[in-house]
Design an enzyme around this catalytic site. Structure first.
Site, PDB file in Angstrom:
ATOM      1  N   ASP A  49       0.866  -1.188   0.000  1.00 29.37           N
ATOM      2  CA  ASP A  49       0.000   0.000   0.000  1.00 29.37           C
ATOM      3  C   ASP A  49       0.897   1.232   0.000  1.00 29.37           C
ATOM      4  O   ASP A  49       1.724   1.395   0.902  1.00 29.37           O
ATOM      5  CB  ASP A  49      -0.894  -0.034   1.254  1.00 29.37           C
ATOM      6  CG  ASP A  49      -1.819   1.180   1.351  1.00 29.37           C
ATOM      7  OD1 ASP A  49      -1.724   2.103   0.510  1.00 29.37           O
ATOM      8  OD2 ASP A  49      -2.633   1.194   2.289  1.00 29.37           O
ATOM      9  N   GLY A  71      -1.781   4.389  -7.860  1.00 28.92           N
ATOM     10  CA  GLY A  71      -2.604   5.425  -7.244  1.00 28.92           C
ATOM     11  C   GLY A  71      -4.016   5.398  -7.778  1.00 28.92           C
ATOM     12  O   GLY A  71      -4.375   4.551  -8.603  1.00 28.92           O
ATOM     13  N   HIS A 111      -5.404  15.942 -16.421  1.00 32.08           N
ATOM     14  CA  HIS A 111      -6.439  16.552 -15.575  1.00 32.08           C
ATOM     15  C   HIS A 111      -5.860  17.607 -14.620  1.00 32.08           C
ATOM     16  O   HIS A 111      -6.613  18.242 -13.882  1.00 32.08           O
ATOM     17  CB  HIS A 111      -7.257  15.466 -14.875  1.00 32.08           C
ATOM     18  CG  HIS A 111      -7.963  14.634 -15.902  1.00 32.08           C
ATOM     19  ND1 HIS A 111      -9.020  15.125 -16.630  1.00 32.08           N
ATOM     20  CD2 HIS A 111      -7.690  13.396 -16.395  1.00 32.08           C
ATOM     21  CE1 HIS A 111      -9.394  14.205 -17.522  1.00 32.08           C
ATOM     22  NE2 HIS A 111      -8.599  13.152 -17.401  1.00 32.08           N
ATOM     23  N   TYR A 134      -9.003  14.637  -8.230  1.00 31.80           N
ATOM     24  CA  TYR A 134      -7.970  13.770  -8.822  1.00 31.80           C
ATOM     25  C   TYR A 134      -6.904  14.631  -9.509  1.00 31.80           C
ATOM     26  O   TYR A 134      -5.703  14.454  -9.290  1.00 31.80           O
ATOM     27  CB  TYR A 134      -8.638  12.795  -9.800  1.00 31.80           C
ATOM     28  CG  TYR A 134      -7.695  12.132 -10.767  1.00 31.80           C
ATOM     29  CD1 TYR A 134      -6.710  11.257 -10.317  1.00 31.80           C
ATOM     30  CD2 TYR A 134      -7.785  12.370 -12.140  1.00 31.80           C
ATOM     31  CE1 TYR A 134      -5.848  10.641 -11.216  1.00 31.80           C
ATOM     32  CE2 TYR A 134      -6.932  11.752 -13.040  1.00 31.80           C
ATOM     33  CZ  TYR A 134      -5.957  10.898 -12.574  1.00 31.80           C
ATOM     34  OH  TYR A 134      -5.091  10.291 -13.460  1.00 31.80           O
ATOM     35  N   LYS A 138      -2.749  15.312  -8.660  1.00 32.12           N
ATOM     36  CA  LYS A 138      -1.612  15.238  -9.586  1.00 32.12           C
ATOM     37  C   LYS A 138      -0.823  16.554  -9.562  1.00 32.12           C
ATOM     38  O   LYS A 138       0.397  16.553  -9.710  1.00 32.12           O
ATOM     39  CB  LYS A 138      -2.090  14.910 -10.999  1.00 32.12           C
ATOM     40  CG  LYS A 138      -2.715  13.522 -11.139  1.00 32.12           C
ATOM     41  CD  LYS A 138      -1.708  12.410 -10.896  1.00 32.12           C
ATOM     42  CE  LYS A 138      -2.289  11.035 -11.187  1.00 32.12           C
ATOM     43  NZ  LYS A 138      -1.329   9.932 -10.968  1.00 32.12           N
ATOM     44  N   CYS A 164      -3.592   7.004 -22.393  1.00 28.29           N
ATOM     45  CA  CYS A 164      -2.671   5.953 -22.848  1.00 28.29           C
ATOM     46  C   CYS A 164      -3.393   4.614 -22.781  1.00 28.29           C
ATOM     47  O   CYS A 164      -3.630   4.072 -21.706  1.00 28.29           O
ATOM     48  CB  CYS A 164      -1.405   5.956 -21.994  1.00 28.29           C
ATOM     49  SG  CYS A 164      -0.109   4.923 -22.698  1.00 28.29           S
ATOM     50  N   ARG A 172     -12.539  13.110 -28.372  1.00 26.85           N
ATOM     51  CA  ARG A 172     -11.531  13.846 -27.595  1.00 26.85           C
ATOM     52  C   ARG A 172     -10.187  13.130 -27.607  1.00 26.85           C
ATOM     53  O   ARG A 172      -9.116  13.756 -27.703  1.00 26.85           O
ATOM     54  CB  ARG A 172     -12.048  14.017 -26.158  1.00 26.85           C
ATOM     55  CG  ARG A 172     -10.999  14.484 -25.186  1.00 26.85           C
ATOM     56  CD  ARG A 172     -11.558  14.584 -23.767  1.00 26.85           C
ATOM     57  NE  ARG A 172     -10.479  14.709 -22.817  1.00 26.85           N
ATOM     58  CZ  ARG A 172      -9.885  13.675 -22.222  1.00 26.85           C
ATOM     59  NH1 ARG A 172     -10.262  12.430 -22.477  1.00 26.85           N
ATOM     60  NH2 ARG A 172      -8.900  13.884 -21.375  1.00 26.85           N
TER      61      ARG A 172
HETATM   62  P1  NAI Z   1      -5.423   2.046 -12.932  1.00 29.41           P
HETATM   63  O1  NAI Z   1      -6.432   2.561 -11.967  1.00 29.41           O
HETATM   64  O2  NAI Z   1      -5.841   0.968 -13.864  1.00 29.41           O
HETATM   65  O3  NAI Z   1      -4.127   1.560 -12.153  1.00 29.41           O
HETATM   66  C1  NAI Z   1      -3.675   2.143 -10.949  1.00 29.41           C
HETATM   67  C2  NAI Z   1      -3.143   1.061 -10.055  1.00 29.41           C
HETATM   68  O4  NAI Z   1      -2.744   1.660  -8.813  1.00 29.41           O
HETATM   69  C3  NAI Z   1      -4.194  -0.016  -9.735  1.00 29.41           C
HETATM   70  O5  NAI Z   1      -3.731  -1.306 -10.105  1.00 29.41           O
HETATM   71  C4  NAI Z   1      -4.394   0.104  -8.248  1.00 29.41           C
HETATM   72  O6  NAI Z   1      -4.614  -1.147  -7.595  1.00 29.41           O
HETATM   73  C5  NAI Z   1      -3.096   0.771  -7.784  1.00 29.41           C
HETATM   74  N1  NAI Z   1      -3.295   1.472  -6.516  1.00 29.41           N
HETATM   75  C6  NAI Z   1      -4.337   2.234  -6.138  1.00 29.41           C
HETATM   76  N2  NAI Z   1      -4.212   2.629  -4.863  1.00 29.41           N
HETATM   77  C7  NAI Z   1      -3.046   2.105  -4.423  1.00 29.41           C
HETATM   78  C8  NAI Z   1      -2.373   2.148  -3.177  1.00 29.41           C
HETATM   79  N3  NAI Z   1      -2.863   2.817  -2.115  1.00 29.41           N
HETATM   80  N4  NAI Z   1      -1.194   1.506  -3.067  1.00 29.41           N
HETATM   81  C9  NAI Z   1      -0.678   0.819  -4.131  1.00 29.41           C
HETATM   82  N5  NAI Z   1      -1.279   0.735  -5.334  1.00 29.41           N
HETATM   83  C10 NAI Z   1      -2.452   1.367  -5.478  1.00 29.41           C
HETATM   84  O7  NAI Z   1      -4.901   3.312 -13.747  1.00 29.41           O
HETATM   85  P2  NAI Z   1      -4.090   3.334 -15.119  1.00 29.41           P
HETATM   86  O8  NAI Z   1      -4.993   3.734 -16.197  1.00 29.41           O
HETATM   87  O9  NAI Z   1      -3.295   2.101 -15.246  1.00 29.41           O
HETATM   88  O10 NAI Z   1      -3.105   4.573 -14.857  1.00 29.41           O
HETATM   89  C11 NAI Z   1      -1.839   4.410 -14.269  1.00 29.41           C
HETATM   90  C12 NAI Z   1      -1.349   5.766 -13.775  1.00 29.41           C
HETATM   91  O11 NAI Z   1      -1.263   6.675 -14.850  1.00 29.41           O
HETATM   92  C13 NAI Z   1      -2.252   6.412 -12.736  1.00 29.41           C
HETATM   93  O12 NAI Z   1      -1.439   7.069 -11.776  1.00 29.41           O
HETATM   94  C14 NAI Z   1      -3.056   7.417 -13.522  1.00 29.41           C
HETATM   95  O13 NAI Z   1      -3.453   8.513 -12.715  1.00 29.41           O
HETATM   96  C15 NAI Z   1      -2.045   7.830 -14.577  1.00 29.41           C
HETATM   97  N6  NAI Z   1      -2.696   8.246 -15.809  1.00 29.41           N
HETATM   98  C16 NAI Z   1      -3.210   7.301 -16.657  1.00 29.41           C
HETATM   99  C17 NAI Z   1      -3.799   7.684 -17.840  1.00 29.41           C
HETATM  100  C18 NAI Z   1      -4.277   6.675 -18.831  1.00 29.41           C
HETATM  101  O14 NAI Z   1      -4.696   7.074 -19.914  1.00 29.41           O
HETATM  102  N7  NAI Z   1      -4.230   5.378 -18.539  1.00 29.41           N
HETATM  103  C19 NAI Z   1      -3.954   9.110 -18.186  1.00 29.41           C
HETATM  104  C20 NAI Z   1      -3.376  10.018 -17.212  1.00 29.41           C
HETATM  105  C21 NAI Z   1      -2.770   9.589 -16.083  1.00 29.41           C
HETATM  106  C1  15L Z   2      -6.641  10.042 -16.718  1.00 27.90           C
HETATM  107  O1  15L Z   2      -5.978  10.727 -15.945  1.00 27.90           O
HETATM  108  C2  15L Z   2      -7.188   8.733 -16.307  1.00 27.90           C
HETATM  109  O2  15L Z   2      -6.332   8.062 -15.411  1.00 27.90           O
HETATM  110  C3  15L Z   2      -7.501   7.796 -17.459  1.00 27.90           C
HETATM  111  O3  15L Z   2      -8.372   6.782 -16.977  1.00 27.90           O
HETATM  112  C4  15L Z   2      -8.097   8.493 -18.688  1.00 27.90           C
HETATM  113  O4  15L Z   2      -9.444   8.730 -18.494  1.00 27.90           O
HETATM  114  C5  15L Z   2      -7.333   9.775 -19.022  1.00 27.90           C
HETATM  115  O5  15L Z   2      -6.981  10.564 -17.922  1.00 27.90           O
HETATM  116  C6  15L Z   2      -8.095  10.682 -20.003  1.00 27.90           C
HETATM  117  O6  15L Z   2      -8.223  11.870 -19.738  1.00 27.90           O
HETATM  118  O7  15L Z   2      -8.518  10.174 -21.045  1.00 27.90           O
END
Ligand code: NAI
Ligand code: 15L
Length: 265
Positions: A49, A71, A111, A134, A138, A164, A172
């Site tokens: 965690d 996160g 965001h 959120y 960041k 990503c 968008r």
């Molecule tokens: P996701 O929600 O699928 O993955 C985040 C991971 O963090 C999850 O596996 C979750 O279990 C873990 N997590 C949450 N709370 C936790 C804690 N207290 N301790 C340890 N682990 C914890 O999100 P995703 O899409 O994989 O994104 C990864 C990162 O990239 C995030 O930080 C997100 O904010 C950032 N991001 C992602 C975008 C995207 O398009 N996928 C866009 C912008 C930012």
């Molecule tokens: C984010 O920050 C989120 O983690 C992801 O789930 C997407 O929604 C992305 O931005 C977005 O703006 O498309």
């Protein structure tokens, strides 16, 4: 690198990137708060965690680089955001300071600037305009990283990821999309650069309709190659274009600008 830490490795992006990091380090330490599934030969798995100070210290020990994806990744209750994205970030940076200051790639987000309009073209100096708690978390992460750079020399890439994922899912995202291949090449540039500093990097592919200017980080040699435009026909067919007066079509943060402040229980 001998050992690279990937947090959030069980998440959407972490799962997609995990296997692609093999060539970057001898060992990839994958971590999440949930089970990490099957562990490959080049990996070691640590369930942790981010809100647990001493566990995060142990997690970071022995790592030469960190890709911090862990996160809360969407709008949520403040208490959940606070543990993972505020306390978790502080714990990570204190652990890095105590363990030789490995270079960090921090997954920030578009965001942080979601309330800019989609007809505005931004550079890294545009003032922050987060679109929810959120996004504010960041902004906190970016400010924390900057302070650790100024005070201690800790290097971080502040990657404001757009969207990503395998392919864009909305009109968008034709502007915000970053392909996995482009993210991987960015990661390689970030960890190979002789000097990184603490720059904002806009995380999007070479999309025709992108909104962000990365010219200030040309020294990293990152050249994204993909272009979301090739998906336009598919998206036009799959969904109607949002009305021009819909906030989703007005603001860079898209649907996030409509999220409420979620109440605590
Ligand atoms: P996701 O929600 O699928 O993955 C985040 C991971 O963090 C999850 O596996 C979750 O279990 C873990 N997590 C949450 N709370 C936790 C804690 N207290 N301790 C340890 N682990 C914890 O999100 P995703 O899409 O994989 O994104 C990864 C990162 O990239 C995030 O930080 C997100 O904010 C950032 N991001 C992602 C975008 C995207 O398009 N996928 C866009 C912008 C930012
Ligand atoms: C984010 O920050 C989120 O983690 C992801 O789930 C997407 O929604 C992305 O931005 C977005 O703006 O498309």
């Amino acid at each position: 690198m001998k050992r690279l830490l990937l947090t959030g490795a069980a998440g959407g992006l972490g799962s997609a990137m995990r296997g692609r990091l093999k060539g970057l380090a001898e060992i990839v330490r994958v971590s999440d708060i949930v089970d990490l599934g099957p562990v490959a030969d080049h990996e070691e798995a640590v369930v942790c965690d981010l809100g647990d100070h001493s566990a995060v210290d142990r997690l970071v020990a022995g790592c030469d680089g960190i890709i911090h994806l862990g996160g809360i990744s969407v709008e949520d209750k403040f208490s959940k955001i606070m543990n993972a994205n505020l306390l978790g970030l502080y714990n990570l940076y204190e652990a890095a300071r105590a363990n030789g200051m490995p270079r960090i790639l921090f997954a920030s987000s578009n965001h942080t600037i979601g309330f800019y309009r989609q007809d505005e073209y931004l550079d890294h100096e545009a003032p922050l305009r987060p679109d929810g708690l959120y996004g504010v978390s960041k902004c906190f992460g970016e400010a924390l990283a900057r302070m650790y750079f100024e005070k201690f020399g800790q290097e971080t890439a502040l990657v404001r990821i757009g969207s990503c994922m395998e392919k864009p899912k909305s009109h968008r995202m034709l502007s915000t999309w970053m392909s996995y291949d482009d993210f991987l090449s960015m990661i390689e540039c970030v960890f190979r650069a002789p000097r990184l500093g603490c720059p904002v990097i806009w995380g999007c592919s070479n999309n025709d309709t992108r909104w962000w200017d990365n010219s200030h980080v040309s020294y990293l040699g990152w050249h994204p190659r993909d272009n979301a435009e090739r998906f336009r026909g598919e998206i036009d067919e799959a969904m109607p274009k949002p009305r021009p007066d819909d906030p989703i079509a007005i603001y860079q943060g898209g649907p996030f600008v409509n999220d409420p402040i979620f109440p605590e229980d």
